[in-house]
Design a protein around this motif. Structure first.
Motif, short mmCIF file in Angstrom:
data_model
loop_
_atom_site.label_atom_id
_atom_site.label_comp_id
_atom_site.label_asym_id
_atom_site.label_seq_id
_atom_site.Cartn_x
_atom_site.Cartn_y
_atom_site.Cartn_z
N ILE A 1 0.85 -1.19 0.00
CA ILE A 1 0.00 0.00 0.00
C ILE A 1 0.89 1.23 0.00
O ILE A 1 1.63 1.48 0.96
CB ILE A 1 -0.92 0.01 1.23
N PRO A 2 0.87 2.00 -1.07
CA PRO A 2 1.71 3.21 -1.10
C PRO A 2 1.10 4.31 -0.25
O PRO A 2 -0.10 4.29 0.05
CB PRO A 2 1.71 3.60 -2.58
N ILE A 3 1.93 5.28 0.14
CA ILE A 3 1.41 6.46 0.83
C ILE A 3 0.96 7.42 -0.27
O ILE A 3 1.74 7.78 -1.14
CB ILE A 3 2.49 7.11 1.71
N GLU A 4 -0.31 7.78 -0.23
CA GLU A 4 -0.84 8.66 -1.28
C GLU A 4 -0.24 10.05 -1.18
O GLU A 4 0.22 10.47 -0.12
CB GLU A 4 -2.38 8.77 -1.13
N GLY A 5 -0.32 10.78 -2.28
CA GLY A 5 0.12 12.17 -2.27
C GLY A 5 1.61 12.32 -2.51
O GLY A 5 2.31 11.34 -2.76
N THR A 6 2.07 13.56 -2.44
CA THR A 6 3.49 13.83 -2.68
C THR A 6 4.09 14.48 -1.44
O THR A 6 3.37 15.05 -0.63
CB THR A 6 3.64 14.79 -3.87
N PRO A 7 5.41 14.41 -1.31
CA PRO A 7 6.05 15.05 -0.15
C PRO A 7 5.77 16.54 -0.10
O PRO A 7 5.42 17.16 -1.11
CB PRO A 7 7.53 14.78 -0.38
N VAL A 8 5.94 17.07 1.08
CA VAL A 8 5.64 18.48 1.33
C VAL A 8 6.55 19.39 0.52
O VAL A 8 7.73 19.10 0.36
CB VAL A 8 5.86 18.77 2.83
N ASP A 9 5.97 20.47 0.01
CA ASP A 9 6.78 21.52 -0.59
C ASP A 9 7.42 22.31 0.54
O ASP A 9 6.74 23.03 1.27
CB ASP A 9 5.88 22.42 -1.45
N MET A 10 8.73 22.14 0.72
CA MET A 10 9.37 22.70 1.91
C MET A 10 9.45 24.22 1.88
O MET A 10 9.75 24.85 2.88
CB MET A 10 10.77 22.10 2.08
N LEU A 11 9.21 24.80 0.69
CA LEU A 11 9.21 26.26 0.63
C LEU A 11 7.93 26.81 1.25
O LEU A 11 7.94 27.86 1.89
CB LEU A 11 9.28 26.71 -0.82
N ASN A 12 6.82 26.10 1.04
CA ASN A 12 5.54 26.53 1.61
C ASN A 12 4.92 25.37 2.37
O ASN A 12 3.97 24.76 1.90
CB ASN A 12 4.57 26.95 0.50
N PRO A 13 5.46 25.03 3.53
CA PRO A 13 4.90 23.89 4.26
C PRO A 13 3.47 24.22 4.71
O PRO A 13 3.16 25.39 5.01
CB PRO A 13 5.83 23.73 5.46
#
Lengths: 337, 312
Positions: free
Chosen positions: A275-287
């Motif tokens: 089961i993958p983790i949905e979504g994408t990692p956080v944009d660290m410029l605009n958390p």
């Protein structure tokens, strides 16, 4: 070894590291805390960009412009690492804490022999005659399982295989007998059989020397293999921390759970789908505000998107930062603030 | 290694032969001849002169004769400029004058250029870097005759601190050497800066820092040797050109060197001297490239000379 088993070596409190890029401040590490005791092997897991390497560079003082520590403290045996002068830092690096890196192919200087680079590591810290340094280097090469070390000393990095070079890197890390070894994804660039050998080697060396290891990886299998304690990092924060059994058998944070579910297991009776983790990692410029994992979390509540969760103690040395672990009254109180 | 050098010698011989042929033909393609000028001699005298130097024969025969002589080490005699003196002797007389200035300029260029680049890279983005960038950009964009003339005027005539012509004392070497070194120094500075910047971001530099190596040792031991390779490439042809003398510098400072003589020989249509100096320069270039290739191996052990050892 048993006596100093519980000596606190490293104490990291509320460490913040930011990169000041033209696009804005990237908070690569946003307030992490942990302690490392002698003889302990601590794993730091997290995906790419979660700040796990940056945090290690901060300890070593290897952050390069535009990155710098913006807050918190790092104490090594009670001494403030961040306040070191450059002289102190030089004698700290390699001698007290040493570090090995991900890609052994590019981490050794191509124009100097293995021997030259090993002897240099010794001579940076101890004023000893060259033949003693050489003997020490050969001893270390033997320890890391390199055959014919006298011969290898005269060879250049390009004459060795990737696994051999990583062994040389480890030897170089050990040559001054450091108290902590930071291994930044030491097996990622190697093929699988060599990975297993290197892990095995590190385990043996750890037993032999009793030094503490910070093992940075994104491979949970490696963590299970070698670590005593685990910190799971996500978007520059430690979301869950505990001993290796806690993390694998009693994960409390949805992210840890997600990581475990996305890992293939050979001991499972039925072959379940990963089961993958949905979504994408956080944009660290605009958390996002609130919990950084909130937008990807299957259990996300309203408060998760507004308020950052506190670290909750869920067991002996086991903490997790998640609103699910907080009872309703406290949640409301926090939300009202 | 010996096999490599032997192979390169064979290649060099072939290249020199081609250069000789092409130069010989090109030189003769230009209308006119060595003995034609405003006051042309009578046709009888001209014919006699041409017969004496073998210029009356067909071009290909002339070329064959020249090459046969060349292989035996005979570069012929000067037609006009130093009438009937052997070309080889003239070159051997002029070359040391140019080479002396050249060697000093070369050392100057390397000794200042490489550290300039390294310092600029180390302080990248700071004022030191900006100042050095302005200087080196000026250095590679101002033509040599401007540098030489301005220096000559300032130090020679305005402040009268240095001599303006000839090579009489050590002082007279300063201006020509500096003028000759200025461009390569700036060029080497720019090359070193770029290559140093590339090197200091390499992972082995981070390893060295993690080992606790001092910043000084990181730059001078770990980075410099790796960043020197592009500079070394440039040094091969540079050495050949700088040793045979800068035409501009030798003209401005009135130095009896090979560079100036080469240009004069072309203007005078003194065929054997044109051929002699061209072949000499070509041979020197090839030799320097060979030296550079061998030095590569010393600087970077990864370079394998036996595989695909072409070049020159």
């Amino acid at each position: 070894m048993e006596i100093n088993m519980h000596k606190k070596l490293l104490e990291i409190k509320n460490l913040h590291v930011s990169f000041f890029t033209p696009a804005g401040e990237v908070k690569a590490v946003g307030g992490i805390d942990y302690d490392l005791y002698s003889g302990e092997v601590m794993g730091i897991v997290g995906e790419s960009g979660s700040g796990k390497s940056v945090e290690a560079y901060a300890i070593m003082g290897l952050l390069q412009s535009p990155g710098r520590v913006t807050g918190g403290s790092i104490k090594f045996e009670g001494r403030d690492v961040l306040a070191f002068t450059s002289k102190e830092q030089q004698s700290f690096r390699g001698n007290e804490v040493s570090m090995i890196f991900q890609n052994p192919m590019t981490c050794l200087n191509p124009v100097y022999t293995i021997g030259n680079q090993l002897i240099e590591a010794v001579c940076c810290h101890d004023v000893i005659p060259k033949n003693q340094a050489e003997a020490r280097a050969i001893e270390m090469l033997t320890l890391v399982g390199i055959n014919n070390p006298e011969q290898r000393m005269k060879q250049y990095p390009h004459e060795l295989s990737g696994g051999m070079r990583q062994r040389v890197m480890i030897a170089m890390g050990l040559v001054c007998d450091p108290k902590i070894l930071i291994a930044d994804e030491p097996t990622t660039a190697l093929d699988v059989t060599i990975q297993a050998q290197i892990i095995e080697l590190m385990k043996e060396i750890q037993k032999l020397t009793g030094m503490a290891i910070i093992f940075i990886t994104h491979n949970l299998g490696v963590v299970a293999e070698i670590c005593d304690k685990v910190s799971v990092m996500y978007a520059g924060k430690i979301v869950e921390q505990g001993c290796v059994e806690d993390i694998f058998y009693k994960p409390k944070h949805p992210y840890t759970l997600g990581l475990l579910k996305s890992m293939p297991r050979v001991d499972e009776e039925q072959h379940e789908r990963l089961i993958p983790i949905e979504g994408t990692p956080v944009d660290m410029l605009n958390p996002p505000p609130g919990c950084p994992f909130g937008p990807r979390c299957g259990f996300c509540m309203k408060i998760c998107l507004r308020q950052e969760p506190p670290q909750i103690e869920v067991g002996d040395c086991h903490t997790a930062a998640c609103w699910l672990l907080v009872d309703d009254a406290e949640k409301e109180a926090a939300d009202a603030q | 290694m010996i096999k490599f050098i032997a192979k390169r010698f064979v290649q060099a011989a072939i290249i020199l032969l081609i250069i000789t042929c092409v130069t010989f033909l090109l030189m003769n393609l230009v209308p006119g001849g060595p003995f034609l000028s405003e006051k042309s001699p009578s046709p009888q005298v001209l014919a006699a002169m041409e017969a004496k130097y073998g210029l009356d024969k067909p071009l290909l025969v002339q070329m064959k004769n020249y090459i046969v002589d060349l292989v035996q080490g005979d570069l012929g005699v000067s037609f006009k400029m130093q009438k009937n003196r052997p070309v080889l002797k003239i070159i051997m007389e002029m070359f040391p004058v140019s080479a002396k200035i050249g060697v000093i300029a070369l050392i100057w260029a390397i000794l200042f250029g490489v550290p300039m680049g390294s310092i600029a890279a180390y302080h990248r983005g700071k004022w030191v870097d900006s100042v050095l960038r302005v200087v080196t950009t000026l250095g590679v964009s101002i033509p040599g005759f401007v540098v030489a003339t301005v220096l000559l005027i300032l130090f020679g005539t305005v402040w009268k601190v240095l001599p303006t012509v000839g090579l009489l004392s050590w002082k007279s070497y300063i201006l020509p050497c500096f003028s000759l070194a200025f461009y390569p120094m700036c060029y080497i500075g720019r090359l070193s800066r770029a290559s140093m910047l590339d090197v200091i971001n390499q992972e082995y530099i981070r390893t060295a820092r993690a080992k606790g190596v001092s910043p000084r040792s990181i730059i001078f031991k770990h980075a410099l040797r790796n960043s020197f390779i592009p500079v070394l490439t440039y040094l091969g042809p540079l050495t050949a050109y700088i040793l045979t003398g800068g035409f501009v510098v030798e003209s401005v400072f009135n130095i009896p060197g090979l560079g100036r003589y080469f240009i004069q020989s072309i203007l005078n249509r003194d065929y054997p001297i044109i051929m002699g100096t061209t072949i000499f320069l070509a041979a020197l270039l090839i030799a320097m490239n060979l030296v550079v290739d061998i030095l590569y191996k010393t600087v970077d052990p990864r370079i394998d000379l036996t595989k695909g050892g072409e070049g020159a």
